[in-house]
Design a protein around this motif. Structure first.
Motif, mmCIF file in Angstrom:
data_model
loop_
_atom_site.group_PDB
_atom_site.id
_atom_site.type_symbol
_atom_site.label_atom_id
_atom_site.label_comp_id
_atom_site.label_asym_id
_atom_site.label_seq_id
_atom_site.Cartn_x
_atom_site.Cartn_y
_atom_site.Cartn_z
ATOM 1 N N ALA A 12 0.838 -1.191 0.000
ATOM 2 C CA ALA A 12 0.000 0.000 0.000
ATOM 3 C C ALA A 12 0.877 1.248 0.000
ATOM 4 N N SER A 13 0.450 2.238 -0.746
ATOM 5 C CA SER A 13 1.258 3.452 -0.844
ATOM 6 C C SER A 13 1.211 4.215 0.463
ATOM 7 N N GLY A 14 2.294 4.962 0.704
ATOM 8 C CA GLY A 14 2.353 5.789 1.900
ATOM 9 C C GLY A 14 3.357 6.889 1.712
ATOM 10 N N ALA A 15 3.325 7.846 2.559
ATOM 11 C CA ALA A 15 4.261 8.956 2.447
ATOM 12 C C ALA A 15 5.657 8.477 2.781
ATOM 13 N N ALA A 16 6.630 8.839 1.975
ATOM 14 C CA ALA A 16 8.007 8.451 2.223
ATOM 15 C C ALA A 16 8.535 9.202 3.434
ATOM 16 N N ALA A 17 9.290 8.494 4.293
ATOM 17 C CA ALA A 17 9.849 9.126 5.482
ATOM 18 C C ALA A 17 11.044 9.997 5.136
ATOM 19 N N ALA A 18 11.705 9.681 4.006
ATOM 20 C CA ALA A 18 12.861 10.460 3.581
ATOM 21 C C ALA A 18 13.104 10.182 2.113
ATOM 22 N N ASP A 19 14.087 10.921 1.545
ATOM 23 C CA ASP A 19 14.381 10.685 0.132
ATOM 24 C C ASP A 19 15.543 9.719 -0.044
ATOM 25 N N CYS A 20 15.934 9.030 1.021
ATOM 26 C CA CYS A 20 17.043 8.072 1.020
ATOM 27 C C CYS A 20 18.379 8.737 0.741
ATOM 28 N N GLY A 21 18.440 10.031 0.896
ATOM 29 C CA GLY A 21 19.721 10.725 0.803
ATOM 30 C C GLY A 21 20.003 11.257 -0.577
ATOM 31 N N ARG A 90 11.338 1.531 0.435
ATOM 32 C CA ARG A 90 12.320 2.451 -0.130
ATOM 33 C C ARG A 90 13.590 2.322 0.710
ATOM 34 N N VAL A 91 14.730 2.126 0.058
ATOM 35 C CA VAL A 91 15.961 1.892 0.815
ATOM 36 C C VAL A 91 17.130 2.631 0.170
ATOM 37 N N ARG A 92 18.140 2.845 1.002
ATOM 38 C CA ARG A 92 19.448 3.365 0.560
ATOM 39 C C ARG A 92 20.470 2.288 0.907
ATOM 40 N N VAL A 93 21.186 1.805 -0.093
ATOM 41 C CA VAL A 93 22.122 0.703 0.085
ATOM 42 C C VAL A 93 23.539 1.204 -0.121
ATOM 43 N N GLN A 94 24.411 0.919 0.863
ATOM 44 C CA GLN A 94 25.836 1.173 0.724
ATOM 45 C C GLN A 94 26.511 -0.171 0.465
ATOM 46 N N ALA A 95 27.195 -0.276 -0.674
ATOM 47 C CA ALA A 95 27.741 -1.570 -1.062
ATOM 48 C C ALA A 95 28.886 -1.371 -2.039
ATOM 49 N N LEU A 106 25.206 -5.546 -6.692
ATOM 50 C CA LEU A 106 25.785 -4.910 -5.513
ATOM 51 C C LEU A 106 26.094 -5.998 -4.489
ATOM 52 N N GLU A 107 27.284 -5.908 -3.877
ATOM 53 C CA GLU A 107 27.711 -6.947 -2.938
ATOM 54 C C GLU A 107 28.511 -6.311 -1.804
ATOM 55 N N TRP A 108 28.952 -7.136 -0.855
ATOM 56 C CA TRP A 108 29.659 -6.631 0.313
ATOM 57 C C TRP A 108 28.913 -5.424 0.886
ATOM 58 N N VAL A 109 27.656 -5.650 1.212
ATOM 59 C CA VAL A 109 26.765 -4.577 1.657
ATOM 60 C C VAL A 109 27.181 -4.090 3.042
ATOM 61 N N ALA A 110 27.467 -2.769 3.150
ATOM 62 C CA ALA A 110 27.878 -2.179 4.423
ATOM 63 C C ALA A 110 26.699 -1.608 5.205
ATOM 64 N N GLY A 111 25.618 -1.274 4.512
ATOM 65 C CA GLY A 111 24.481 -0.707 5.218
ATOM 66 C C GLY A 111 23.236 -0.658 4.359
ATOM 67 N N ILE A 112 22.083 -0.844 4.994
ATOM 68 C CA ILE A 112 20.782 -0.739 4.329
ATOM 69 C C ILE A 112 19.916 0.176 5.187
ATOM 70 N N GLU A 113 19.519 1.304 4.648
ATOM 71 C CA GLU A 113 18.694 2.266 5.382
ATOM 72 C C GLU A 113 17.296 2.289 4.782
ATOM 73 N N ARG A 114 16.304 1.981 5.611
ATOM 74 C CA ARG A 114 14.911 2.075 5.164
ATOM 75 C C ARG A 114 14.447 3.517 5.290
ATOM 76 N N CYS A 115 13.723 3.972 4.301
ATOM 77 C CA CYS A 115 13.267 5.362 4.345
ATOM 78 C C CYS A 115 11.864 5.496 3.746
ATOM 79 N N GLY A 116 10.976 4.599 4.149
ATOM 80 C CA GLY A 116 9.589 4.728 3.751
ATOM 81 C C GLY A 116 9.125 3.608 2.844
#
Length: 535
Positions: A12-21, A90-95, A106-116
């Motif tokens: 279900a759609s919802g307002a994004a908490a952030a723009d993932c940076g 919605r996520v921001r992935v550092q990898a 994308l591999e060797w993932v250092a971080g996954i940030e959820r943002c909505g």
């Protein structure tokens, strides 16, 4: 109710908490200008589907929120699969940028940030599609249009995939279907998946079955495009199991390639005693269901012990009138690791003569017998197995359109034609029926030779529809390799003929009891009514 699958709602759609940076690049930018392998990146997008855990794909697919979509796979073997983001996050992935099977990931993932959360839709995909269309949709959520047809299940038990066609299943000769150009995969790269995916209530998924439109991620790996479904595909059993037809004549003849029945374990046949026991049980069930008076069998180990073992198993607990004996048990077979065999029911028939075609061109000599029933009516039946189409040599008998070793098979056909003409002189005025795996399709040179110089023509064509006239599936295409041929006398007394699709359409991993997938070839059946002057 209309299906609105062009707008599949993953969450279900919802307002994004952030723009993932703002510093994170989009998936589209990543795909358009991929950094060098090993580069560290931050990428933002929406999760199209997740397949966490080492029994699945060990990661998730990230795609752009805007249209047209672009996607990339995020490999996460060191992350708890239960903690991975889910479809619509919605996520921001550092990898780190990497590659697998030639594709960007994308591999060797250092971080996954959820943002909505975000609404994500499956892109409609009409199959077959060209390379440009498939490449554009790689690693994104798609939904196929229209039904798809299972045209090959050879890799279902090994890799969890089905080969698909559009319109109809594929045939070696003719047919209306087209290759879909994608596989239906199980969301895993695991070998020997258990439980086996995509099976129905009867424990099988037969070639010819149909699936409704599939929603999943389009991926490319191991040299093929594939769709990993995000919801279980809905199949229609369009090719149900059937028993062989009832007898239409006084005599029933059947030809059957039994796929390497060996009592010597660990060679060409069964690896161990348990595998042999299961093979034997299925073959016994198939032979008893066929209810033939004469069986022309191929691919039995070239040892008398193998023939005796199969006969003993078929006869065990069967009524005496259904018991079988070998028609030519005493004829020596010095060549080949497999042999052709003729079995018959002594309660119904007696053997007047037996012959072996000893021409040196044969890899496994054909065998024939003149059978006579209690009324003196007779027929000659021959069991034949020509050279395989595979195993091309480095020079000489290469595939020029009719399979490898076509010259050898054509020479075998000439020898068989000469031999059967001699049999017709020795057993005058009787039907002559040749049953066997000729490793040649209708219209190819060996069949033309047998018709033109041997007078042996197809006994199946008048009774079996074109789309049912197949005994083997190779590379997803069904074709007739196992034949029932007869002289003019046989053609006049034929009452019926059939192909029993007990094997070729079945996956090799089915469970349960019964005759299904007892071998890899389907048996052919010919029913005769031999007139009183036939003996």
């Amino acid at each position: 109710m209309k299906w609105l699958w062009t707008l599949v709602l993953i969450a279900a759609s919802g307002a994004a908490a952030a723009d993932c940076g703002a510093s994170a690049q989009t998936v589209r930018t990543l795909r358009a200008e991929p950094p060098e392998e090993g580069s560290k990146v931050a990428v933002r997008g929406v999760v199209g589907a997740a397949f966490g855990g080492d029994r699945r794909l060990d990661g998730f697919y990230l795609q752009s929120a805007e249209k047209p979509p672009a996607g990339v796979f995020v490999y996460t073997p060191d992350h708890d699969p239960n903690a991975l983001p889910s479809a619509g996050d919605r996520v921001r992935v550092q990898a780190q940028v990497g590659a697998y099977q030639g594709r960007l990931q994308l591999e060797w993932v250092a971080g996954i940030e959820r943002c909505g959360r975000a609404r994500i839709t499956a892109t409609p995909l009409q199959l077959p599609a060209g390379p440009a269309r498939l490449t554009a949709l790689e690693d994104t959520l798609v939904r196929t249009r229209g039904e798809l047809v299972v045209t090959d299940n050879r890799d279902l038990g090994r890799f969890g995939v089905l080969h698909l066609a559009v319109g109809a299943r594929l045939y070696q000769q003719g047919g209306r279907g087209r290759p879909a150009g994608v596989l239906l995969d199980d969301g895993s790269h695991t070998r020997q998946p258990r439980p086996v995916p995509f099976l129905g209530e009867t424990g099988t998924r037969r070639i010819g079955d149909r699936t409704a439109p599939v929603t999943g991620v389009l991926d490319y790996a191991f040299g093929a495009w594939r769709i990993h479904p995000v919801e279980p595909p809905h199949f229609t059993n369009a090719n149900p199991r059937r028993r062989p037809p009832g007898r239409e004549g006084a005599w029933r003849l059947a030809g059957f390639n039994v796929e390497n029945y060996f009592v010597t374990l660990g060679s060409r046949g069964a690896e161990d005693a348990g595998t042999l026991r299961r093979q034997r049980e299925r073959l016994v069930a198939a032979v008893r269901t066929l209810d033939a008076d004469v069986l022309a069998l191929q691919e039995i180990e070239n040892r008398s012990a193998a023939v005796a073992d199969l006969i003993a198993a078929v006869n065990r607990d069967a009524p005496p009138q259904a018991h079988y004996s070998a028609a030519a048990a005493g004829l020596a077979r010095e060549r080949g690791v497999i042999r052709t065999v003729l079995l018959y029911r002594p309660a119904r028939l007696t053997v007047r003569d037996v012959w072996l075609d000893s021409a040196s061109v044969h890899d496994r000599p054909p065998v024939a017998a003149h059978f006579v029933d209690g009324s003196g009516r007779g027929a000659v039946v021959a069991a034949v197995h020509f050279k395989s189409r595979g195993g091309c040599p480095s020079r000489g008998e290469r595939d020029t359109g009719e399979g490898c070793w076509n010259g050898r098979r054509t020479a075998q056909a000439r020898a068989l034609a000469r031999w059967t003409r001699r049999l017709q002189r020795e057993a005058t005025a009787v039907p002559v029926v040749v049953l066997g795996d000729l490793n040649a399709y209708p219209g190819e040179a060996p069949l033309r030779v047998l018709a033109d110089t041997g007078g042996l023509e197809d006994l199946l064509a008048a009774s079996v529809s074109e789309r049912e006239r197949y005994t083997y599936v190779y590379d997803g295409r069904a074709g007739l390799l196992d034949h029932a041929l007869g002289n003019r006398r046989a053609r006049t007394v034929r009452q019926g003929a059939a192909v029993w699709h007990v094997n070729a359409d079945e996956p090799a991993v089915i469970a349960g009891e019964g005759p299904w997938r007892s071998a890899d070839h389907d048996p052919v059946i010919v029913d005769l009514f031999v007139p009183d002057n036939g003996g």
